[in-house]
Design a protein around this motif. Structure first.
Motif, short mmCIF file in Angstrom:
data_model
loop_
_atom_site.label_atom_id
_atom_site.label_comp_id
_atom_site.label_asym_id
_atom_site.label_seq_id
_atom_site.Cartn_x
_atom_site.Cartn_y
_atom_site.Cartn_z
N ARG A 63 0.85 -1.19 0.00
CA ARG A 63 0.00 0.00 0.00
C ARG A 63 0.88 1.23 0.00
O ARG A 63 2.04 1.18 0.40
CB ARG A 63 -0.92 0.01 1.21
CG ARG A 63 -0.17 0.05 2.53
CD ARG A 63 -1.09 0.27 3.71
NE ARG A 63 -0.42 0.11 4.96
CZ ARG A 63 0.42 0.99 5.50
NH1 ARG A 63 0.68 2.11 4.87
NH2 ARG A 63 1.00 0.76 6.65
N GLU A 64 0.35 2.32 -0.44
CA GLU A 64 1.06 3.59 -0.40
C GLU A 64 1.19 4.04 1.04
O GLU A 64 0.27 3.84 1.85
CB GLU A 64 0.31 4.65 -1.21
CG GLU A 64 0.28 4.39 -2.70
CD GLU A 64 1.67 4.48 -3.32
OE1 GLU A 64 2.45 5.35 -2.92
OE2 GLU A 64 1.96 3.65 -4.20
N ASP A 65 2.32 4.64 1.38
CA ASP A 65 2.48 5.19 2.71
C ASP A 65 1.63 6.44 2.84
O ASP A 65 1.63 7.30 1.95
CB ASP A 65 3.94 5.57 2.98
CG ASP A 65 4.81 4.34 3.18
OD1 ASP A 65 4.27 3.29 3.56
OD2 ASP A 65 6.03 4.44 2.97
N VAL A 67 0.89 9.52 5.52
CA VAL A 67 1.30 10.17 6.75
C VAL A 67 0.06 10.67 7.46
O VAL A 67 -0.75 11.40 6.89
CB VAL A 67 2.26 11.35 6.46
CG1 VAL A 67 2.65 12.05 7.75
CG2 VAL A 67 3.48 10.85 5.72
#
Length: 98
Positions: A63-65, A67
């Motif tokens: 998955r994309e990180d 924040v």
């Protein structure tokens, strides 16, 4: 390939291992069996066989990180035994060489 006592001693020295004579005899026999097995594999015709890169066809699903703030800095430091208001403080563990 014959595993000699000299080769065994060299390998044991490189790996920083020590063996008594009884263990040495058992390990010598096991090493020769493993080498014989690998030599038998060399006889297998692998022409046209594609190398196996993965055991299964599945691939990792990454998955994309993202924040995101879960807790505030103050909440994170709340239970710290030592802190300076912005960072955790820990005892010094690295000593300068004398």
């Amino acid at each position: 390939m014959k595993v000699t006592g000299e080769l065994f001693d060299k390998l044991a020295g490189l790996s920083k291992l020590e063996f008594d004579e009884a263990s040495k005899a058992v390990i010598l026999r096991d090493l020769e069996e493993m080498i014989t097995f690998v030599e038998h594999l060399k006889e297998v015709d692998t022409a046209g066989v594609e190398p196996l890169l993965h055991v299964t066809e599945q691939q990792n699903r990454l998955r994309e990180d993202v924040v995101k703030t879960e807790i505030s800095r103050e909440e994170a430091l709340q239970n710290a035994p030592l802190h300076d208001g912005t960072h955790f403080k820990v005892p010094k563990v690295i000593k300068k060489p004398e």
